[in-house]
Enzyme design. Structure first.
Site, mmCIF file in Angstrom:
data_model
loop_
_atom_site.group_PDB
_atom_site.id
_atom_site.type_symbol
_atom_site.label_atom_id
_atom_site.label_comp_id
_atom_site.label_asym_id
_atom_site.label_seq_id
_atom_site.Cartn_x
_atom_site.Cartn_y
_atom_site.Cartn_z
ATOM 1 N N GLY A 116 2.689 -1.293 4.315
ATOM 2 C CA GLY A 116 2.706 0.129 3.971
ATOM 3 C C GLY A 116 4.132 0.591 3.703
ATOM 4 O O GLY A 116 4.678 0.399 2.613
ATOM 5 N N GLY A 117 4.756 1.185 4.706
ATOM 6 C CA GLY A 117 6.078 1.807 4.564
ATOM 7 C C GLY A 117 7.110 0.953 3.837
ATOM 8 O O GLY A 117 7.777 1.432 2.906
ATOM 9 N N SER A 130 3.240 -2.501 10.284
ATOM 10 C CA SER A 130 4.698 -2.519 10.459
ATOM 11 C C SER A 130 5.346 -3.846 10.045
ATOM 12 O O SER A 130 6.260 -4.333 10.721
ATOM 13 C CB SER A 130 5.067 -2.150 11.900
ATOM 14 O OG SER A 130 4.647 -0.832 12.185
ATOM 15 N N ASN A 178 0.873 -1.177 0.000
ATOM 16 C CA ASN A 178 0.000 0.000 0.000
ATOM 17 C C ASN A 178 0.910 1.227 0.000
ATOM 18 O O ASN A 178 1.516 1.549 1.015
ATOM 19 C CB ASN A 178 -0.889 -0.012 1.254
ATOM 20 C CG ASN A 178 -1.696 1.276 1.401
ATOM 21 O OD1 ASN A 178 -1.869 2.020 0.433
ATOM 22 N ND2 ASN A 178 -2.173 1.540 2.604
ATOM 23 N N TRP A 179 0.988 1.859 -1.148
ATOM 24 C CA TRP A 179 1.917 2.997 -1.277
ATOM 25 C C TRP A 179 1.400 4.284 -0.640
ATOM 26 O O TRP A 179 2.128 5.259 -0.559
ATOM 27 C CB TRP A 179 2.193 3.277 -2.763
ATOM 28 C CG TRP A 179 3.111 2.302 -3.419
ATOM 29 C CD1 TRP A 179 3.723 1.221 -2.856
ATOM 30 C CD2 TRP A 179 3.527 2.320 -4.798
ATOM 31 N NE1 TRP A 179 4.489 0.568 -3.782
ATOM 32 C CE2 TRP A 179 4.378 1.223 -4.984
ATOM 33 C CE3 TRP A 179 3.229 3.144 -5.880
ATOM 34 C CZ2 TRP A 179 4.971 0.932 -6.217
ATOM 35 C CZ3 TRP A 179 3.814 2.863 -7.111
ATOM 36 C CH2 TRP A 179 4.676 1.769 -7.270
ATOM 37 N N LYS A 180 0.122 4.293 -0.265
ATOM 38 C CA LYS A 180 -0.487 5.521 0.276
ATOM 39 C C LYS A 180 -0.258 6.667 -0.715
ATOM 40 O O LYS A 180 -0.321 6.448 -1.921
ATOM 41 C CB LYS A 180 0.073 5.827 1.670
ATOM 42 C CG LYS A 180 0.063 4.589 2.567
ATOM 43 C CD LYS A 180 0.293 4.882 3.992
ATOM 44 C CE LYS A 180 0.366 3.585 4.759
ATOM 45 N NZ LYS A 180 0.184 3.699 6.178
ATOM 46 N N GLU A 189 -5.735 -5.246 10.460
ATOM 47 C CA GLU A 189 -4.684 -4.246 10.673
ATOM 48 C C GLU A 189 -4.927 -3.546 12.011
ATOM 49 O O GLU A 189 -5.727 -2.592 12.076
ATOM 50 C CB GLU A 189 -4.703 -3.206 9.557
ATOM 51 C CG GLU A 189 -4.400 -3.759 8.195
ATOM 52 C CD GLU A 189 -3.728 -2.704 7.317
ATOM 53 O OE1 GLU A 189 -2.613 -2.944 6.870
ATOM 54 O OE2 GLU A 189 -4.331 -1.629 7.106
ATOM 55 N N GLY A 191 2.312 1.940 10.818
ATOM 56 C CA GLY A 191 3.270 3.044 10.709
ATOM 57 C C GLY A 191 3.971 3.383 12.014
ATOM 58 O O GLY A 191 4.608 4.426 12.131
ATOM 59 N N HIS A 240 -9.456 1.168 4.961
ATOM 60 C CA HIS A 240 -8.176 1.352 5.649
ATOM 61 C C HIS A 240 -8.389 2.332 6.809
ATOM 62 O O HIS A 240 -9.161 3.274 6.703
ATOM 63 C CB HIS A 240 -7.132 1.902 4.655
ATOM 64 C CG HIS A 240 -5.746 1.893 5.217
ATOM 65 N ND1 HIS A 240 -5.289 2.870 6.076
ATOM 66 C CD2 HIS A 240 -4.718 1.027 5.052
ATOM 67 C CE1 HIS A 240 -4.040 2.597 6.412
ATOM 68 N NE2 HIS A 240 -3.668 1.476 5.808
ATOM 69 N N GLU A 260 -6.745 4.750 7.860
ATOM 70 C CA GLU A 260 -6.523 6.168 7.527
ATOM 71 C C GLU A 260 -7.756 6.747 6.833
ATOM 72 O O GLU A 260 -8.073 7.914 7.011
ATOM 73 C CB GLU A 260 -5.255 6.317 6.661
ATOM 74 C CG GLU A 260 -4.000 6.132 7.508
ATOM 75 C CD GLU A 260 -2.774 5.678 6.745
ATOM 76 O OE1 GLU A 260 -2.748 5.765 5.510
ATOM 77 O OE2 GLU A 260 -1.833 5.213 7.407
HETATM 78 C C1 PEP Z 1 -0.811 0.103 6.008
HETATM 79 O O1 PEP Z 1 -0.784 1.258 5.618
HETATM 80 O O2 PEP Z 1 -1.751 -0.621 5.686
HETATM 81 C C2 PEP Z 1 0.284 -0.397 6.842
HETATM 82 C C3 PEP Z 1 0.179 -1.591 7.347
HETATM 83 O O3 PEP Z 1 1.344 0.464 7.031
HETATM 84 P P1 PEP Z 1 2.777 0.070 7.688
HETATM 85 O O4 PEP Z 1 3.235 -1.224 7.079
HETATM 86 O O5 PEP Z 1 3.664 1.221 7.351
HETATM 87 O O6 PEP Z 1 2.549 -0.069 9.165
#
Ligand code: PEP
Length: 254
Positions: A234-235, A213, A10-12, A167, A173, A95, A97
């Site tokens: 994500g990251g 994470s 997930n590049w956001k 999640e 994050g 999600h 966010e």
């Molecule tokens: C996400 O945005 O779905 C996520 C899991 O982010 P991260 O891996 O950065 O915690």
């Protein structure tokens, strides 16, 4: 659909169309032999270039949101048909966010799940609890409420195309990952809720991904758990090398 291993990035709001094409040129040779499904949820404006760059490979491109109407006077929104034509095959919905920063509710998320299924975009539905909800008695209640609100009543032939992503919001994050044991307990609970709601067969076939994470060091120990069928990253998905390493480390699942 049977359970499968999914590695979803997930590049956001990162990477332009040009950066997306460069990234895929770097990722493709690194994941060419991966057995899991390699999915990338990219910004709207990068979908077409990412899909072009990924053509003929084992990488699928998707979106991070969609409107629930097919078309209409909805300034600033995007429809499932627009996403499909640009090259999206799936969409991340619900999600945290989107829920916390953009006010999405279980009701609107459900409408989006239904729209995506009707227009043949595979939904990846995110659920998860906050830290406060976890420390109280409420984590399971939150998961049950979200799963019921978003999936109840969807016909079997449609709902079996849904992928669920657990999640925990406190792990997104933050660098704090749920331990494999803790994540497994939540995944088993989600599967139980799906079984009660939609039947045992659907629950057994539903792929449930863990997100929060995930990095090359912890992906494999998470997917080694019985009810964890993949990861939503994500990251760490922003770096093709790290993302490919996660994909390989998770392969022991198969
Ligand atoms: C996400 O945005 O779905 C996520 C899991 O982010 P991260 O891996 O950065 O915690």
């Amino acid at each position: 659909m049977p359970r499968e291993l999914y590695i979803v990035g997930n590049w956001k709001m990162y990477k332009t169309a040009r950066e997306a094409a460069d990234y895929i040129a770097q990722l493709e040779p690194r994941v060419r032999n991966c057995k899991g499904k390699i999915y990338l949820a990219v910004p709207f404006t990068s979908i077409a270039s990412a899909a072009r760059a990924a053509k003929g490979s084992n990488i699928s491109i998707g979106a991070q949101n969609v409107h629930d109407a097919r078309e209409g006077a909805f300034t600033g929104e995007i429809s499932s048909l627009m996403l499909k034509e640009a090259g999206a095959e799936f969409v991340i919905l619900g999600h945290s966010e989107r829920r916390t920063l953009f006010g999405e509710t279980d009701f609107t998320i459900r409408e989006k799940v239904v729209r995506a299924l009707q227009d043949d975009l595979q939904p990846i539905l995110c659920v998860g609890e906050t830290l406060e909800e976890r420390s109280g008695a409420g984590a399971q209640e939150v998961l049950k409420r979200q799963i019921h609100a978003c999936l109840a009543g969807i016909p079997t032939e449609d709902v079996e195309r849904v992928v669920l992503a657990y999640e925990p919001i406190w792990a997104i994050g933050t660098g704090k990952t749920a331990s494999p044991k803790m994540a497994q307990e939540s995944h088993a609970y989600c599967r139980l809720v799906v079984a009660e709601l939609l039947g045992k067969k659907i629950a057994e076939h539903m792929s449930i991904l863990y997100g929060g994470s995930v990095k090359p060091e912890n992906g494999g120990s998470l997917t080694a758990q019985k009810d964890i069928d993949g990861v939503l990253v994500g990251g760490a998905s922003l770096d093709p090398e790290a993302f490919a390493e996660i994909a390989h480390n998770c392969e022991s699942k198969q």
